[in-house]
Design a protein around this motif. Structure first.
Motif, mmCIF file in Angstrom:
data_model
loop_
_atom_site.group_PDB
_atom_site.id
_atom_site.type_symbol
_atom_site.label_atom_id
_atom_site.label_comp_id
_atom_site.label_asym_id
_atom_site.label_seq_id
_atom_site.Cartn_x
_atom_site.Cartn_y
_atom_site.Cartn_z
ATOM 1 N N UNK B 120 3.634 -16.195 -123.185
ATOM 2 C CA UNK B 120 3.267 -17.409 -123.892
ATOM 3 C C UNK B 120 2.238 -17.136 -124.985
ATOM 4 N N UNK B 121 2.220 -15.885 -125.420
ATOM 5 C CA UNK B 121 1.524 -15.578 -126.654
ATOM 6 C C UNK B 121 0.067 -15.185 -126.547
ATOM 7 N N UNK B 122 -0.441 -15.002 -125.314
ATOM 8 C CA UNK B 122 -1.836 -14.580 -125.214
ATOM 9 C C UNK B 122 -1.947 -13.107 -125.598
ATOM 10 N N UNK B 123 -2.846 -12.811 -126.525
ATOM 11 C CA UNK B 123 -3.064 -11.412 -126.908
ATOM 12 C C UNK B 123 -4.446 -11.012 -126.397
ATOM 13 N N UNK B 124 -4.473 -10.339 -125.295
ATOM 14 C CA UNK B 124 -5.744 -9.967 -124.700
ATOM 15 C C UNK B 124 -5.761 -8.465 -124.469
ATOM 16 N N UNK B 125 -6.942 -7.923 -124.427
ATOM 17 C CA UNK B 125 -7.041 -6.504 -124.089
ATOM 18 C C UNK B 125 -6.685 -6.345 -122.611
ATOM 19 N N UNK B 126 -6.369 -5.116 -122.235
ATOM 20 C CA UNK B 126 -5.999 -4.824 -120.863
ATOM 21 C C UNK B 126 -7.062 -5.328 -119.877
ATOM 22 N N UNK B 127 -8.295 -5.085 -120.240
ATOM 23 C CA UNK B 127 -9.384 -5.476 -119.339
ATOM 24 C C UNK B 127 -9.556 -6.986 -119.254
ATOM 25 N N UNK B 128 -9.470 -7.623 -120.428
ATOM 26 C CA UNK B 128 -9.629 -9.073 -120.451
ATOM 27 C C UNK B 128 -8.504 -9.727 -119.647
ATOM 28 N N UNK B 129 -7.294 -9.176 -119.806
ATOM 29 C CA UNK B 129 -6.143 -9.678 -119.088
ATOM 30 C C UNK B 129 -6.383 -9.569 -117.584
ATOM 31 N N UNK B 130 -6.854 -8.407 -117.190
ATOM 32 C CA UNK B 130 -7.116 -8.149 -115.777
ATOM 33 C C UNK B 130 -8.133 -9.172 -115.228
ATOM 34 N N UNK B 131 -9.164 -9.436 -116.051
ATOM 35 C CA UNK B 131 -10.181 -10.401 -115.603
ATOM 36 C C UNK B 131 -9.581 -11.798 -115.440
ATOM 37 N N UNK B 132 -8.713 -12.196 -116.402
ATOM 38 C CA UNK B 132 -8.083 -13.509 -116.315
ATOM 39 C C UNK B 132 -7.256 -13.628 -115.031
ATOM 40 N N UNK B 133 -6.473 -12.569 -114.764
ATOM 41 C CA UNK B 133 -5.602 -12.577 -113.592
ATOM 42 C C UNK B 133 -6.430 -12.701 -112.321
ATOM 43 N N UNK B 134 -7.482 -11.899 -112.236
ATOM 44 C CA UNK B 134 -8.309 -11.923 -111.029
ATOM 45 C C UNK B 134 -8.984 -13.284 -110.861
ATOM 46 N N UNK B 135 -9.445 -13.854 -111.983
ATOM 47 C CA UNK B 135 -10.129 -15.139 -111.835
ATOM 48 C C UNK B 135 -9.130 -16.232 -111.455
#
Lengths: 252, 279
Positions: B120-135
């Motif tokens: 759905x178009x989110x462009x995040x760094x690997x780390x930021x993505x990981x943080x979003x998923x965990x949260x």
């Protein structure tokens, strides 16, 4: 007389046991429920009695007859099982007539046609359903066929594994009424597994609550109706099922 | 609030049969604000198809027609397939019944949730993505989310699987969540947890919810407003707390057919099907 006696029954599926030391006595003509969540071992107890989980130790007797570890033809005549999913438990390529006549053929009983027609009437199915295939029946009709199949050998004990959980509420009401009537007419003993405490309140006289393969409490159904369980886990289950509050029904 | 989140007018869904098209949903109209709407009915009542039709996900050979299908001021019927894909998941999400069949068995939980965000178009760094998923996993109350993110679907329980599904559906922050029997595959104690969770997230994010279920009591507990469907039509509509005063004979029949905890009736009343379904 005791219809079903379980003594220190421990059951596994080849590895570690999943049911530990279950002891129960169910009187003839009684309707008894095993309740609990998935993985509590309630269905496994039924399977062991029916001979579908042969890896057990302890003792199982049904109407005074000890159950062995092998399939047993005589046992099939006193004790039969009805399964949860009426879509999975009927052979898709066999007509209702074939399904109902098969136990008779295996046990060398004659008068197939008469017995099948009588049984269809007993479970409230019109005779025009006799030569239909399962896919031509609704879920409720299939469950009627499954109950008819279990009753063909005129057993005294029925093992019911979630017999209505795959059905709509209005169809569930029909099947529960049917089971209640059949028990009265044929003096059957029921051992029913379910997670639905409301169904227990309608159908059963006593219940046992299972957790992690053990019975934590055995109680009269009055305790369930009033919500006065002794065990903390039983009370938790009662509360999660909505407790006494049937807000809709009460308001109406 | 003046603007409706969703407006649906005269929805019809039909399937071709040998005897011509059979209409399964016959003229359903509803409007939804940022509220919790329950749709109740039995199998074949058309409740699930109504849910799918909102996302224009009626599978061929089924055909849908609708006079008006407007979501947040946007006419969904005017959108092409590509336009609809931008809506589905991102703005309107759907939680299905069984986590076992809705999760990809060869992808870890974390990758699947991240994928939902990425498509759905989110462009995040690997780390930021990981943080979003965990949260997100934390939000759906999964203990030890770092570890669970590395699990495959077969390594989690049914209740956890359903919570993961919900995490996937909510991570793009949709405006409307359609939950089709989200808990019928779960144990009662887990059911309550999952529904409380949905309820909580809906309230916090100010979303709309359509909860589709056959369970009257459950819908009454978790919704503001209830629609009862039978044979493709809406037969009754009422506020959830007034369900006990429902008047339509079909609704009454459904309520009465459910055994109660303090049951004393010798026999349960049975619906006279011939009266409404016309079959």
């Amino acid at each position: 007389m005791t219809a079903i006696g379980l003594r220190d029954l421990t059951i596994g599926y080849g590895g570690d046991p999943v049911v530990h030391g279950v002891t129960l006595d169910i009187a003839e003509g009684e309707s008894f429920a095993l309740v609990g969540e998935s993985g509590s071992g309630k269905s496994t107890v039924l399977k062991a009695i029916a001979g579908l989980a042969p890896d057990w130790s302890g003792a199982i007797t049904v109407l005074g007859q000890a159950r062995g570890h092998r399939p047993d033809r005589n046992f099939a005549r006193v004790c039969q099982m009805v399964f949860q999913d009426p879509y999975g438990s009927l052979h898709p390529r066999k007509t209702v007539d074939d399904t109902l006549a098969e136990p008779l053929a295996i046990h060398g009983i004659g008068e197939h046609a008469d017995r099948v027609v009588d049984m269809l009437a007993a479970v409230g199915l019109d005779r025009r359903f006799r030569f239909r295939f399962p896919h031509q029946l609704s879920g409720g009709q299939r469950q009627r066929v499954a109950i008819a199949r279990a009753l063909m050998l005129e057993p005294k004990v029925l093992l019911l594994d979630e017999p209505t959980s795959a059905l709509d509420v209005s169809v569930q009401a029909e099947i529960l009424n049917l089971l209640k009537r059949l028990r009265r007419e044929r003096n059957l003993t029921y051992l029913m597994v379910t997670h639905n405490l409301h169904v227990v309140a309608f159908m059963c006289e006593r219940l046992a609550v299972m957790r992690h393969g053990r019975i934590v409490e055995t109680a009269d159904v009055d305790r369930l109706r009033q919500g006065t369980f002794d065990n903390a886990y039983s009370r938790e289950l009662y509360a999660a099922s909505g407790g006494a509050g049937a807000p809709i029904a009460a308001a109406g | 609030m003046t603007e409706h989140l969703l407006e649906l007018e005269n929805l019809r869904v039909s399937f071709p049969t040998r005897d011509g098209p059979a209409e399964v949903v016959s003229g359903v109209s509803l409007t939804l604000g940022r509220e919790r709407l329950g749709i109740v009915g039995e199998s074949g009542s058309g409740k699930s198809l109504t849910g799918r039709a909102i996302l224009r996900l009626v599978r061929p050979p089924g055909k849908m027609s609708v006079e008006r299908l407007v979501f947040a001021g946007q006419d969904l019927m005017a959108l092409g397939e590509r336009g609809m894909r931008a809506i589905r998941g991102a703005r309107i999400s759907m939680v299905m019944q069984d986590p076992k069949f809705s999760l990809n068995p060869v992808m870890t939980v974390g990758e699947q949730i991240a994928e939902a965000l990425r498509v759905h178009g989110a462009r995040l760094s690997r780390q930021a993505m990981r943080r979003r998923v965990v949260s997100m996993l934390e939000q759906v109350r999964i203990n030890d989310p770092e570890r669970v993110a590395g699990f495959y679907p077969h390594e989690v329980s049914g209740g956890m699987g359903q919570r993961i599904m919900i995490a996937m559906m909510l991570i793009p922050e949709p405006d409307l969540l359609i939950a089709d029997e989200p808990t019928s595959a779960l144990d009662v104690s887990v059911q309550a947890q999952v529904l409380d969770l949905i309820d909580d997230l809906i309230a916090r994010n100010g979303m709309g919810l359509i909860l589709i279920s056959h369970d009257l009591e459950l819908v009454a507990r978790y919704c503001d407003r209830i629609i009862v469907m039978n044979a493709g039509r809406i037969v009754e509509e009422c506020p959830a707390d007034r369900l006990g005063e429902a008047t339509h004979p079909y609704t009454r029949g459904l309520i009465d057919a459910v055994p109660r905890m303090n049951e004393t009736r010798e026999e349960l009343p049975v619906l006279d099907r011939s009266a409404w379904s016309g079959t």
